[in-house]
Design a protein around this motif. Structure first.
Motif: not given
Length: 109
Positions: A13-15, A37-49
């Motif tokens: 997971t990218a927590t 963290t290589q997949f953090a972009g997916f979570c960042k996209a959600i955090v920033n909508d």
């Protein structure tokens, strides 16, 4: 074999960890990514909508996770797919009120 490896990578997971800066006049969220963290972009996209960041993350993972952006999206949103803060991408987008990203995730997966 390659699909199995991709699923194993996605299972990691990218927590996202949230903290509030109490000294700022307006609370500002600091986001820290731990885990894969290589997949953090997916979570960042959600955090920033931000659908643009999501599409960029999908594009960057073509060939690594799937043969097309649609296949990458299907893999990261699958039951064994990527998680942010312990929630699936779709659940996390609901929790964060990331309506634009949620709509994109549900309309294309």
């Amino acid at each position: 074999m390659k699909l199995s490896k991709a699923l194993n990578v996605l299972a990691a997971t990218a927590t996202v960890v949230f903290t509030i800066n109490a000294n700022a006049a307006a609370p500002q969220k600091d986001v820290r990514f731990v885990g894969e963290t290589q997949f953090a972009g997916f979570c960042k996209a959600i955090v920033n909508d931000d659908v643009r960041v999501l599409r960029s993350s999908l594009s960057r993972n073509v060939g690594r996770i799937g043969a097309s952006q649609r296949e990458v999206l299907r893999m990261v949103t699958s039951e064994e797919g990527l998680t942010c803060n312990g929630s699936s991408l779709i659940e996390f987008s609901v929790e964060r009120d990331a309506n634009a990203v949620h709509e994109y995730l549900t309309s294309r997966s």
